[in-house]
Design an enzyme around this catalytic site. Structure first.
Site, PDB file in Angstrom:
ATOM      1  N   GLU A  47     -66.736 -13.344 -32.175  1.00 31.01           N
ATOM      2  CA  GLU A  47     -66.236 -11.983 -32.418  1.00 31.01           C
ATOM      3  C   GLU A  47     -67.271 -11.208 -33.231  1.00 31.01           C
ATOM      4  O   GLU A  47     -67.315 -11.305 -34.460  1.00 31.01           O
ATOM      5  CB  GLU A  47     -64.884 -12.042 -33.132  1.00 31.01           C
ATOM      6  CG  GLU A  47     -63.803 -12.712 -32.302  1.00 31.01           C
ATOM      7  CD  GLU A  47     -62.475 -12.811 -33.029  1.00 31.01           C
ATOM      8  OE1 GLU A  47     -61.655 -11.876 -32.913  1.00 31.01           O
ATOM      9  OE2 GLU A  47     -62.266 -13.824 -33.713  1.00 31.01           O
ATOM     10  N   GLU A  63     -69.092 -15.802 -39.785  1.00 30.18           N
ATOM     11  CA  GLU A  63     -67.809 -15.180 -39.448  1.00 30.18           C
ATOM     12  C   GLU A  63     -67.760 -14.687 -38.008  1.00 30.18           C
ATOM     13  O   GLU A  63     -66.688 -14.553 -37.427  1.00 30.18           O
ATOM     14  CB  GLU A  63     -67.538 -13.999 -40.395  1.00 30.18           C
ATOM     15  CG  GLU A  63     -67.240 -14.401 -41.825  1.00 30.18           C
ATOM     16  CD  GLU A  63     -65.986 -15.261 -41.927  1.00 30.18           C
ATOM     17  OE1 GLU A  63     -64.985 -14.931 -41.282  1.00 30.18           O
ATOM     18  OE2 GLU A  63     -66.033 -16.277 -42.639  1.00 30.18           O
ATOM     19  N   GLU A 105     -54.983 -22.326 -37.523  1.00 31.90           N
ATOM     20  CA  GLU A 105     -56.412 -22.068 -37.352  1.00 31.90           C
ATOM     21  C   GLU A 105     -57.196 -23.213 -37.968  1.00 31.90           C
ATOM     22  O   GLU A 105     -56.890 -23.664 -39.076  1.00 31.90           O
ATOM     23  CB  GLU A 105     -56.870 -20.768 -38.046  1.00 31.90           C
ATOM     24  CG  GLU A 105     -56.530 -19.481 -37.354  1.00 31.90           C
ATOM     25  CD  GLU A 105     -57.129 -18.271 -38.082  1.00 31.90           C
ATOM     26  OE1 GLU A 105     -58.034 -18.468 -38.935  1.00 31.90           O
ATOM     27  OE2 GLU A 105     -56.694 -17.145 -37.810  1.00 31.90           O
ATOM     28  N   LYS A 144     -66.630  -8.775 -36.529  1.00 39.32           N
ATOM     29  CA  LYS A 144     -66.078  -9.245 -37.794  1.00 39.32           C
ATOM     30  C   LYS A 144     -67.103  -9.074 -38.909  1.00 39.32           C
ATOM     31  O   LYS A 144     -68.292  -9.352 -38.726  1.00 39.32           O
ATOM     32  CB  LYS A 144     -65.645 -10.709 -37.684  1.00 39.32           C
ATOM     33  CG  LYS A 144     -64.560 -10.945 -36.649  1.00 39.32           C
ATOM     34  CD  LYS A 144     -63.996 -12.347 -36.713  1.00 39.32           C
ATOM     35  CE  LYS A 144     -62.947 -12.443 -37.790  1.00 39.32           C
ATOM     36  NZ  LYS A 144     -62.239 -13.743 -37.738  1.00 39.32           N
TER      37      LYS A 144
END
Length: 496
Positions: free
Chosen positions: A321, A330, A267, A324
């Site tokens: 996303e 984030e 990542e 999250k």
């Protein structure tokens, strides 16, 4: 001396083996993308697989073994990294039968049509709120045993991912050291990785280093620094944060006498949006980081401590996303919105300058494009496409085989390109996007990669795209010619 047929066959076999060895030996660094699904309104896995192929992404990581995802990626050629979530570590570590059943029911029915190449057992367990680190290595051995029973242990590698927090020190890189509090967990894992030639997987984010440290410059984190950071112990020169962090891992491994374990970045990325305190989380910085990252990796430069070392990197993440928790950043690491349009432009080839006019979220001079309606019948679309490329005087060369807009090879995609060209050439009026009711207007650029959708006043878009495609091909040929002699020399030396 006459050649014996059997000897000729043996020579041919030897040459094939050498060529296979050559392909493995000379494999370059790769770029993949993480496919997280902690969000609402995401496209179906089938559409995601199409999106990944559309952008020529060859490697992808998921965080579980979702059957619908495995089915969607079948026969795509995309190499998939799958995961055993932390929540499954207990049953996977306790009983071999649990792992055998999982492999039989969740993996084997879809392999090898779905090219699974890695299984990650646990994810960043040292950051987990529950103490599950002791379960990881037993679970890894059970997964390996299950793979060995089916003969897949050499085709699918087993490892686990870590955060950079697994280190107690990362600067200077040569002083890198693992946190001693994780010793009982890390030592047996590193033994496993070395024994099975599996990579040490780590998630590295220069963004956090910049955000949390006043001593790190933004340009250094974005691969754009004009200054250098020198490791006082080795004299190695660093021009970007990622290289320094990777080398800190390598030096940490070497300090424990693990010199053969490769490092894989599972990542990395940069958020495009953040809270008021996260000033660097912008689309512009995210674009700079990821484009510079791709170029850096694809060029096979390695790191100062490991020059020329092959490096496999996965960008986080495919989509924003929204579920999250935490700071605003984030939820904003994605390359695409749920409607599959780009958050910002990304050159996955790493070989050219990004043309900012191809962005999916900028507007044209009149703010709109014309595309084919997804609800139109194939008969109507084909008739409209034939008209546009014929009496409509649209240059449809860009949607011919081997041209930049040929893929995806669908009627909807080809018609969209032709409709928009006619629309822009004829004043971008409502009538110019009618096509008997099969055309619809959009305010988001449908262009992608080297396929440039015309805008008003830009009739040379297709020719520019073709030129870009040609330039990319030339670049590939140049890079192949550059590393081919070196690889051949290595083979000659090995077979002397």
């Amino acid at each position: 001396m006459a050649w014996i047929p059997g000897f000729v066959s043996a020579v041919r076999l030897l040459l094939l083996l050498i060529l296979h060895f050559f392909a493995v030996l000379c494999r370059g660094s790769t770029i993949g993308v993480c496919y997280g699904r902690n969000a609402d309104d995401l496209p179906t896995p089938d559409k995601v697989a199409q999106l990944v192929r559309l952008h020529n992404i060859k490697y992808s990581r998921i965080y579980d073994s979702n059957i619908q995802v495995l089915k969607a990626f079948a026969n795509t050629g995309v190499e998939l990294m799958i995961g055993v979530p932390n929540s499954d570590l207990l049953p996977f570590s306790q009983f071999q039968s649990n792992v055998d059943t999982w492999l039989k029911n969740s993996i084997l029915p879809y392999y090898p049509a779905t090219k699974i190449t890695y299984i990650t057992v646990g994810a960043e367990v040292t950051e987990s709120s529950t103490n599950v680190s002791a379960l990881v290595v037993p679970a890894m051995y059970n997964v390996l045993a299950a793979l060995r029973k089916t003969g897949l242990h050499k085709k699918i590698k087993v490892s686990s991912t870590h955060s950079l927090g697994v280190l107690s020190r990362s600067f200077p890189p040569s002083a890198g050291a693992f946190n001693s509090s994780h010793a009982s967990f890390l030592k047996p894992m590193l033994d496993f990785l070395a024994e099975n030639r599996s990579p040490f997987m780590v998630d590295i984010y220069p963004y956090y280093a910049y955000r949390d440290s006043p001593n790190v410059s933004l340009d250094y984190a974005l691969f754009e620094s004009s200054s250098e950071v020198i490791d006082p112990n080795t004299g190695l020169i660093y021009t970007n944060m990622l290289d320094a962090q990777i080398d800190a891992i390598y030096f940490s491994l070497m300090a424990l006498n693990f010199r053969t374990i490769k490092v894989m970045i599972t990542e990395t990325g940069w958020p495009s949006k953040g809270s008021t305190k996260e000033k660097a989380a912008t689309p512009d910085n995210a674009q700079k980081y990821n484009n510079n990252l791709i170029r850096h990796v694809i060029n096979n430069t390695g790191t100062p401590a490991k020059p020329g070392e092959v490096l496999d990197v996965y960008i986080f993440s495919l989509f924003n996303e929204n579920r999250k928790p935490g700071l605003e950043s984030e939820r904003n690491w994605g390359l695409f919105y749920p409607d599959q349009t780009s958050v910002y432009s990304l050159d996955f080839t790493g070989r050219g300058v990004v043309d900012m006019t191809t962005q999916a979220n900028i507007t044209s001079s009149n703010g709109t494009w014309c595309i084919a309606s997804s609800t139109a019948s194939e008969l109507d679309l084909q008739s409209a496409l034939d008209w546009a490329c014929g009496p409509g005087n649209v240059d449809c060369s860009a949607i011919q085989p081997s041209q930049p807009c040929y893929q995806p090879d669908t009627l909807l995609s080809h018609a969209s390109y032709a409709f928009n060209s006619y629309y822009q050439q004829n004043g971008a009026t409502d009538i110019a996007c009618s096509f008997g009711g099969t055309g619809v207007k959009t305010n988001k650029n449908p262009g992608y990669d080297n396929c440039v959708y015309m805008t008003s006043g830009n009739s040379s878009a297709a020719s520019n795209a073709t030129a870009t495609s040609t330039s990319t091909s030339s670049s590939v040929e140049h890079r192949i010619s550059a590393w081919l002699p070196g690889c051949m020399l290595m083979i000659i030396l090995l077979f002397r």
